[in-house]
Design an enzyme around this catalytic site. Structure first.
Site, PDB file in Angstrom:
ATOM      1  N   ARG A 130      -1.613   9.531   8.165  1.00  0.00           N
ATOM      2  CA  ARG A 130      -1.373   8.118   8.639  1.00  0.00           C
ATOM      3  C   ARG A 130      -1.135   7.271   7.430  1.00  0.00           C
ATOM      4  O   ARG A 130      -1.590   7.345   6.299  1.00  0.00           O
ATOM      5  CB  ARG A 130      -2.815   7.711   9.145  1.00  0.00           C
ATOM      6  CG  ARG A 130      -2.863   6.286   9.469  1.00  0.00           C
ATOM      7  CD  ARG A 130      -4.082   5.979  10.351  1.00  0.00           C
ATOM      8  NE  ARG A 130      -5.097   5.736   9.415  1.00  0.00           N
ATOM      9  CZ  ARG A 130      -5.501   5.010   8.500  1.00  0.00           C
ATOM     10  NH1 ARG A 130      -4.671   3.840   8.354  1.00  0.00           N
ATOM     11  NH2 ARG A 130      -6.582   4.859   7.710  1.00  0.00           N
ATOM     12  N   HIS A 163     -11.825   9.973   5.728  1.00  0.00           N
ATOM     13  CA  HIS A 163     -11.558   8.794   5.957  1.00  0.00           C
ATOM     14  C   HIS A 163     -11.195   8.442   7.474  1.00  0.00           C
ATOM     15  O   HIS A 163     -11.606   7.376   7.849  1.00  0.00           O
ATOM     16  CB  HIS A 163     -10.470   8.066   4.944  1.00  0.00           C
ATOM     17  CG  HIS A 163     -10.218   6.518   5.192  1.00  0.00           C
ATOM     18  ND1 HIS A 163     -11.370   5.836   5.001  1.00  0.00           N
ATOM     19  CD2 HIS A 163      -9.017   6.081   5.474  1.00  0.00           C
ATOM     20  CE1 HIS A 163     -10.422   4.620   5.267  1.00  0.00           C
ATOM     21  NE2 HIS A 163      -9.154   4.718   5.423  1.00  0.00           N
ATOM     22  N   GLU A 177       0.925  -0.956   0.037  1.00  0.00           N
ATOM     23  CA  GLU A 177      -0.046   0.002   0.047  1.00  0.00           C
ATOM     24  C   GLU A 177       1.004   1.310  -0.065  1.00  0.00           C
ATOM     25  O   GLU A 177       2.010   1.211   0.158  1.00  0.00           O
ATOM     26  CB  GLU A 177      -1.052  -0.007   1.261  1.00  0.00           C
ATOM     27  CG  GLU A 177      -1.948  -1.076   1.065  1.00  0.00           C
ATOM     28  CD  GLU A 177      -3.196  -1.292   2.204  1.00  0.00           C
ATOM     29  OE1 GLU A 177      -3.058  -0.352   3.168  1.00  0.00           O
ATOM     30  OE2 GLU A 177      -3.936  -1.984   2.138  1.00  0.00           O
ATOM     31  N   HIS A 205      -9.206   9.807   1.865  1.00  0.00           N
ATOM     32  CA  HIS A 205      -9.025   8.445   1.317  1.00  0.00           C
ATOM     33  C   HIS A 205      -8.889   8.708  -0.095  1.00  0.00           C
ATOM     34  O   HIS A 205     -10.164   9.393  -0.592  1.00  0.00           O
ATOM     35  CB  HIS A 205      -9.788   7.345   1.672  1.00  0.00           C
ATOM     36  CG  HIS A 205      -9.008   5.810   1.050  1.00  0.00           C
ATOM     37  ND1 HIS A 205      -9.027   5.667  -0.260  1.00  0.00           N
ATOM     38  CD2 HIS A 205      -8.646   5.018   1.718  1.00  0.00           C
ATOM     39  CE1 HIS A 205      -8.430   4.393  -0.088  1.00  0.00           C
ATOM     40  NE2 HIS A 205      -8.175   3.970   0.927  1.00  0.00           N
ATOM     41  N   ARG A 207      -1.098   8.994   1.298  1.00  0.00           N
ATOM     42  CA  ARG A 207      -2.483   9.486   0.912  1.00  0.00           C
ATOM     43  C   ARG A 207      -2.579  10.876   0.584  1.00  0.00           C
ATOM     44  O   ARG A 207      -3.410  11.291  -0.206  1.00  0.00           O
ATOM     45  CB  ARG A 207      -3.337   8.948   1.929  1.00  0.00           C
ATOM     46  CG  ARG A 207      -3.650   7.306   1.851  1.00  0.00           C
ATOM     47  CD  ARG A 207      -4.472   7.114   2.784  1.00  0.00           C
ATOM     48  NE  ARG A 207      -4.616   5.676   2.780  1.00  0.00           N
ATOM     49  CZ  ARG A 207      -5.256   4.840   3.598  1.00  0.00           C
ATOM     50  NH1 ARG A 207      -5.960   5.282   4.741  1.00  0.00           N
ATOM     51  NH2 ARG A 207      -5.217   3.854   3.493  1.00  0.00           N
TER      52      ARG A 207
HETATM   53  C1  SIN Z   1      -7.850   0.708   2.595  1.00  0.00           C
HETATM   54  O1  SIN Z   1      -7.908  -0.549   2.639  1.00  0.00           O
HETATM   55  O2  SIN Z   1      -7.321   1.524   1.739  1.00  0.00           O
HETATM   56  C2  SIN Z   1      -8.062   1.324   3.764  1.00  0.00           C
HETATM   57  C3  SIN Z   1      -7.165   0.990   4.984  1.00  0.00           C
HETATM   58  C4  SIN Z   1      -6.542   1.885   5.946  1.00  0.00           C
HETATM   59  O3  SIN Z   1      -7.178   3.085   5.847  1.00  0.00           O
HETATM   60  O4  SIN Z   1      -5.573   1.643   6.303  1.00  0.00           O
END
Ligand code: SIN
Length: 554
Positions: free
Chosen positions: A389, A354, A131, A247, A293
């Site tokens: 975060r 988010h 991620e 998000h 993000r």
């Molecule tokens: C996501 O799956 O993108 C959300 C998980 C998160 O906010 O850490």
């Protein structure tokens, strides 16, 4: 500053000699991952009462798709995880908290597996996802994109089996009870039992975030900031409330609620395209779609503004046939519900509120400034995330600090002993002569103004106007005593929205998820926390230094 809102101590009237009383060692408010983990840990040593305003398995955790970030892969280490976490915290991360968390991560994942969590495997070993902002594939996931649901299943089963944990569902916590500045429990409302007073040696606040103060959010309807607002009324410090993370990718279908399209989809190779069908992220950041993000959300906002479009597109058409549905079964199902076939169609997405990065200020042991009150999970500002975060660090934080809160609460309960008689605490606010306003209208207007003026881009003028609007409305909403949870939620949302807007107006720089068009640069002078607390004359804002400790990299 709105004295009507800020001065308000309790939302409800109560006289303690008229109400039922319950006594416990530890009171846990909230049944997300952090609350369940805290309850399970505390119950190893003492009695726990867990109250939750919905069903015990309903929480933001249950909706988490991506997973738990934990440095367990052979090419990974806690030191690398710490570096990645610190890099996106933009100078507001607490190094000791970050190190403690990333080192505890692998053990927490192991424990969950021992308790029965079925994480996805590659062969015999855990399968790791990637991620944004992570330099390694380190995201542990379950059933592709249903990690939160799997963890909640395991923790709820465990909590329900534990005879020292009593769970009160559909029980709305209205306010924390304080005596001489100590938190001694809470006053609650249940549709069947009415108002009740719960007395506890230690109270753990794990009531989650406040995404619902925005019109577009990934959060469930219950994320109305109740825990933050009740902590504020009780005198707790709320820290860095301006840090609301958006998000980057939530499904955009006009008229439908926004739904999360996990960052793990970009981790798997999805590309973002603008209205002209061009891939734009490489022009904004070398990590492209896997930039942190704040960078991706701002880039999307810029592209949408440039093209006057309502969304951008997520492209997974290059994935091998069948791979998307296999890796992300729930997201695939969601897309199909809207007649989108990700194998052949682009997925329209835009950013949504988010995760509240700020929250109730706590130390490394989850203690707030109020004796008797601990906080963990999204409601708390632990210093792990700083000004932004890292993806999938929130489930990790809930696991690590939920456990720590449970330990600290149990120690405190054991050494202080249980309260045996109720304290003489009552509250009676006279009826207000002022006009009643339509609360549903107020909530819609609040969510609209927050989405327009306090979202990804902010400016001093618009923040000032937003504060004025909230203060004006509050004169007619915060002066009344209501008797139903929806009205209390709206009062809580006004309180939290004011804190977010005041924090954003105070921070005259851009840092992490907080971007000011009139102060677009990061300013080293502002490498400080902004602390808000309730004062008799109104909201008190001050700043606090970021603690520095030796940052070990081994
Ligand atoms: C996501 O799956 O993108 C959300 C998980 C998160 O906010 O850490």
């Amino acid at each position: 500053m709105s004295t009507t809102l800020v001065r308000r101590r309790y939302l409800t009237n109560f006289e303690n000699h008229r109400l039922p009383h319950l006594f416990t060692d530890v009171l846990v408010i909230g049944s997300g991952l952090a609350g369940l983990q805290a309850a399970i840990e505390a119950a190893a040593h003492c009695d726990v009462l867990l109250v939750t305003k919905n069903a015990v398995d309903q929480s933001a955790t249950a909706l988490a798709q991506g997973g738990v970030a934990a440095a367990t892969a052979p090419d990974d280490s806690p030191a690398l995880h710490a570096q990645d976490t610190q890099a996106v915290a933009y100078g507001l991360g607490h190094e000791d908290v970050i190190l403690q968390t990333v080192h505890a991560g692998p053990g927490c994942v192991r424990e969950l597996r021992d308790w029965g969590a079925r994480f996805d495997l590659k062969g015999e070993s855990i399968a790791f996802g990637r991620e944004g902002g992570h330099s390694r594939a380190r995201i542990v996931h379950a059933q592709g994109d249903a990690t939160g649901r799997e963890i909640v299943r395991v923790l709820v089963e465990r909590a329900c089996r534990n005879r020292r944990i009593r769970i009160f569902e559909n029980c709305f916590t209205i306010d924390l009870l304080t005596l001489d500045g100590n938190v001694v429990g809470a006053v609650t409302y249940h549709p069947k039992y009415g108002h009740q007073m719960f007395w506890a040696t230690t109270t753990i606040l794990a009531a989650g975030g406040a995404g619902r103060v925005y019109r577009e959010t990934t959060n469930p309807v219950l994320a109305t900031g109740d825990g933050l607002a009740m902590a504020f009324r009780a005198g707790a410090i709320l820290r860095d409330m301006e840090m609301m993370q958006f998000h980057p990718t939530t499904l955009y279908v006009a008229g439908a609620a926004r739904a999360l399209i996990s960052e793990a989809v970009r981790g798997e190779g999805a590309r973002l395209l603008n209205a002209s069908g061009e891939r734009f992220m490489p022009a904004y950041d070398p990590a492209a779609e896997l930039a942190p993000r704040d960078v991706v959300s701002r880039a999307i906002a810029t592209e949408m503004k440039r093209a006057q479009s309502a969304c951008v597109q997520l492209d997974v058409r290059h994935f091998p046939p069948g791979h998307f549905a296999e890796r992300f079964p729930n997201i695939a199902r969601l897309c199909h519900d809207f007649d989108i076939d990700p194998q052949n169609d682009l997925i329209p997405v835009r950013p949504s509120a988010h995760y509240l990065v700020g929250g109730v200020a706590v130390d490394i042991d989850t203690r707030t400034n109020l004796p008797g009150l601990l906080a963990c999970g999204e409601v708390a500002s632990s210093g792990l995330h700083g000004a932004n975060r890292l993806a999938s660090n929130s489930l990790l934080e809930g696991l690590v600090f939920g456990k720590r809160a449970g330990e600290v609460a149990a120690q405190r309960a054991t050494s202080n002993g249980r309260l045996e008689r109720p304290h003489a605490i009552s509250h009676l606010l006279p009826q207000s002569p002022r006009t009643e306003l339509d609360l549903a209208d107020i909530m819609n207007s609040l969510r609209s103004v927050m989405s327009r003026n306090v979202a990804i881009e902010r400016s001093g003028d618009r923040l000032g106007e937003t504060i004025e609007i909230i203060e004006f409305v509050s004169r007619y909403v915060m002066d009344k005593v209501f008797d139903d949870p929806q009205a209390w939620e709206i009062q809580n949302m006004l309180t939290v929205a004011l804190c977010i807007a005041v924090g954003a107006a105070t921070r005259c720089e851009s840092r992490g998820v907080h971007y000011r068009t009139d102060f677009p640069q990061l300013d080293p002078e502002w490498q400080r926390h902004i602390d808000l607390r309730r004062g008799e004359e109104g909201m008190q804002a001050s700043t606090a230094n970021v603690p520095r400790v030796e940052f070990e990299t081994t």
